[in-house]
Design a protein around this motif. Structure first.
Motif, mmCIF file in Angstrom:
data_model
loop_
_atom_site.group_PDB
_atom_site.id
_atom_site.type_symbol
_atom_site.label_atom_id
_atom_site.label_comp_id
_atom_site.label_asym_id
_atom_site.label_seq_id
_atom_site.Cartn_x
_atom_site.Cartn_y
_atom_site.Cartn_z
ATOM 1 N N SER A 15 0.782 -1.229 0.000
ATOM 2 C CA SER A 15 0.000 0.000 0.000
ATOM 3 C C SER A 15 0.821 1.291 0.000
ATOM 4 N N LYS A 16 1.956 1.318 -0.661
ATOM 5 C CA LYS A 16 2.643 2.593 -0.814
ATOM 6 C C LYS A 16 2.290 3.149 -2.188
ATOM 7 N N TYR A 17 3.231 3.785 -2.843
ATOM 8 C CA TYR A 17 2.954 4.407 -4.119
ATOM 9 C C TYR A 17 2.524 3.361 -5.133
ATOM 10 N N LEU A 18 1.402 3.602 -5.771
ATOM 11 C CA LEU A 18 0.793 2.666 -6.718
ATOM 12 C C LEU A 18 0.510 1.331 -6.058
ATOM 13 N N ASN B 257 -14.001 5.962 -1.565
ATOM 14 C CA ASN B 257 -14.886 4.878 -1.989
ATOM 15 C C ASN B 257 -14.110 3.575 -2.096
ATOM 16 N N GLU B 258 -14.645 2.514 -1.500
ATOM 17 C CA GLU B 258 -13.926 1.250 -1.418
ATOM 18 C C GLU B 258 -13.757 0.592 -2.786
ATOM 19 N N GLN C 135 -7.856 8.472 -2.381
ATOM 20 C CA GLN C 135 -7.276 9.600 -1.657
ATOM 21 C C GLN C 135 -5.928 9.247 -1.044
ATOM 22 N N ARG C 136 -5.771 8.023 -0.581
ATOM 23 C CA ARG C 136 -4.499 7.616 0.023
ATOM 24 C C ARG C 136 -3.378 7.691 -1.002
ATOM 25 N N GLU C 137 -3.696 7.492 -2.294
ATOM 26 C CA GLU C 137 -2.685 7.571 -3.339
ATOM 27 C C GLU C 137 -2.251 9.014 -3.576
ATOM 28 N N VAL C 138 -3.227 9.913 -3.577
ATOM 29 C CA VAL C 138 -2.925 11.342 -3.729
ATOM 30 C C VAL C 138 -2.095 11.827 -2.541
ATOM 31 N N ASP C 139 -2.489 11.426 -1.344
ATOM 32 C CA ASP C 139 -1.781 11.869 -0.137
ATOM 33 C C ASP C 139 -0.366 11.298 -0.071
ATOM 34 N N ALA C 140 -0.220 10.018 -0.384
ATOM 35 C CA ALA C 140 1.087 9.367 -0.273
ATOM 36 C C ALA C 140 2.102 9.950 -1.243
ATOM 37 N N LYS D 28 1.986 13.071 -2.256
ATOM 38 C CA LYS D 28 1.981 14.526 -2.047
ATOM 39 C C LYS D 28 1.459 15.262 -3.286
ATOM 40 N N GLY D 29 0.457 14.665 -3.907
ATOM 41 C CA GLY D 29 -0.203 15.309 -5.029
ATOM 42 C C GLY D 29 0.449 15.088 -6.377
ATOM 43 N N VAL D 30 1.568 14.348 -6.427
ATOM 44 C CA VAL D 30 2.180 14.054 -7.726
ATOM 45 C C VAL D 30 1.191 13.260 -8.583
ATOM 46 N N ILE D 31 0.505 12.306 -7.948
ATOM 47 C CA ILE D 31 -0.650 11.679 -8.598
ATOM 48 C C ILE D 31 -1.843 12.550 -8.248
ATOM 49 N N SER D 32 -2.320 13.289 -9.218
ATOM 50 C CA SER D 32 -3.352 14.291 -8.978
ATOM 51 C C SER D 32 -4.739 13.695 -8.915
ATOM 52 N N GLN D 33 -5.642 14.400 -8.220
ATOM 53 C CA GLN D 33 -7.038 13.954 -8.114
ATOM 54 C C GLN D 33 -7.812 14.377 -9.354
ATOM 55 N N ASN D 34 -8.872 13.661 -9.644
ATOM 56 C CA ASN D 34 -9.722 13.988 -10.786
ATOM 57 C C ASN D 34 -10.617 15.187 -10.494
#
Length: 460
Positions: free
Chosen positions: A22-25, A100-101, A444-449, A451-457
């Motif tokens: 459960s880290k990046y990607l 969302n799960e 959201q955990r991906e965006v947070d982990a 630091k926004g490099v993977i941006s939200q839609n």
């Protein structure tokens, strides 16, 4: 080979599980072992690939979500969600939260499968048997290609040629996560155009490497069938037609005489690729699975997906066998409600792609292009709609609308609904085909982990 598949299907094995968390990607190793050192020979690589098929069969993948979520999201005029799972209700209502799960577990499993494919590709030199090496390479490209395809269809906007080069897609991952250091790589999202280019490259390589027949595993024509889907989603009708034609002209697949046979029997001639399930190993054993959510039978199913009562009459002719065999009325506490009869058993195999789809794709493409490559649209439509199979007759000179209506009738509740609405630029309820609400949120955990490099839609 069937026994080999079933032997490994219960787990992805330590070779894969050692590199997923459960880290990046979502691919940080769970253990300190370097995955590359755990792969030493042909048997290890075969186990890894079998683990990849196991991932494809998860409830978060083709075991449920890739087949059910498109119907829920595009379900305004075909079904309602009646279950208690909040995550699925949010998908149906187009009101997903960033936690969302279904959005989370689909993302996690897809990148887990992609990492498995990348591990196989990075360790091909460990395989001694030359033919088997080509097969494993092809299977890995196949898995990586279809999983990037599913991800970009869920987490990005529909492919539009004019904007695909700037629209934000998903993260392309082509190198494996072997260890802790690899896991801390942070990669931004690629454009939709870049993702589709990667998908086509992977599936084309798979088609060139895989054998024409490969037991219950992916073959050359499985790859071509998915290529046909990819091209159709892009609106590249000539290539969609030609890929579908390659599958049809292989002669390996034919529509069954009975429309219910492909769902009640395993690995029929109609099925190009299906998820293998048994009484002991199926998505339903974990409160997932298509029968779990669709069926309303004694001891089987939660009846969470209820078909709109007027759908069978509105969509099908009275004599159409698909109406009588694919839909039924519930009994007992659910008396009077309508349900889909394609998914009735926990242990049934799950057809992912069937030969009728290829005939319908070729018919649509030929009609749009005013060509008759392989067959006329009327001839292709008659392979799907005829006196034996459906107890109906195909139009002698079908219009594009005729073909699209038959595509809907044939493929409802098989995971294509929202994707077809998007490519055809049709609404679902009050939502236009390009509404932000029809795109999944990045977990959201991906965006947070990152630091926004993977941006939200947009919209979340």
């Amino acid at each position: 080979m069937k026994q080999t598949i079933l032997k490994y299907i219960f787990a992805v094995t330590v070779l894969s599980s050692a590199v997923s968390c459960s880290k990046y990607l979502e691919v940080t190793p769970k253990q300190s072992i370097d995955a590359a050192t755990a792969l030493e020979n042909d048997e290890d690589l075969n186990a890894l690939i079998i683990g990849g098929y196991s991932i494809l069969g998860r409830g978060s993948m083709y075991g449920t979500n890739f087949l059910m979520l498109p119907e829920l999201m595009g379900g305004d005029d075909i079904c309602t969600w009646r279950g208690t799972f909040t995550s699925f209700r949010e998908v149906y209502n187009k009101r997903m939260a960033t936690i969302n799960e279904e959005a989370r577990r689909t993302w996690v499993s897809a990148y887990d499968g992609i990492n498995t494919a990348n591990l196989a590709l990075a360790n091909l030199d460990k395989i001694k048997d030359a033919d088997f090496k080509l097969q494993v390479e092809g299977e890995a490209y196949f898995m990586r290609g279809i999983l990037h395809f599913e991800l970009v269809r869920y987490y990005a906007k529909q492919y539009v040629a004019a904007t695909a080069a700037t629209d934000i897609g998903i993260v392309i991952k082509t190198s494996p996560t072997n260890n802790e250091e690899d896991a801390f790589q942070i990669l931004p999202r690629n454009t939709v155009a870049q993702v589709y280019t990667q998908i086509i490259n992977d599936l084309t390589k798979a088609a060139n490497l895989l054998p024409e027949e490969n037991d219950f595993r992916a073959s050359k024509y499985t790859a071509y069938a998915f290529l046909s889907r990819v091209y159709l989603q892009q609106g590249d009708y000539a290539k969609a037609r030609d890929a579908a034609s390659a599958v049809i002209e292989s002669g390996l697949y034919v529509p069954n005489a009975s429309v219910s046979a492909v769902f009640s029997n395993k690995n029929t001639k109609e099925s190009i690729f299906e998820i293998q399930q048994t009484d002991q190993n199926n998505a339903g054993t974990a409160n997932d699975g298509m029968a779990t959510f669709y069926a309303s039978l004694p001891g089987i199913g939660r009846a969470d997906v209820r078909v709109n009562a007027d759908l069978p009459d509105d969509f099908y002719e009275a004599s159409d066998l698909r109406k009588s065999e694919w839909y039924y009325i519930g009994t007992g506490a659910r008396a009077g409600n309508t349900y889909c009869g394609k998914w009735k058993s926990f242990s049934q195999n799950l057809p992912v792609i069937r030969i009728p789809e290829m005939y319908l794709t070729r018919a649509e493409a030929n009609r749009r292009l005013n060509t008759n490559i392989g067959a006329t649209p009327a001839q292709d439509l008659a392979m799907v709609v005829n006196a034996v199979r459906t107890n109906t007759t195909a139009p002698s000179n079908p219009t594009l609308d005729d073909i699209l209506k038959e595509r809907t009738r044939e493929l409802l509740f098989e995971g294509l609904r929202i994707h077809d609405l998007k490519r055809l630029r049709l609404p679902t309820g009050d939502y236009e085909w390009n509404d932000n609400s029809l795109v999944f949120p990045i977990p959201q955990r991906e965006v947070d982990a990152t630091k926004g490099v993977i941006s939200q839609n947009p919209g979340y």
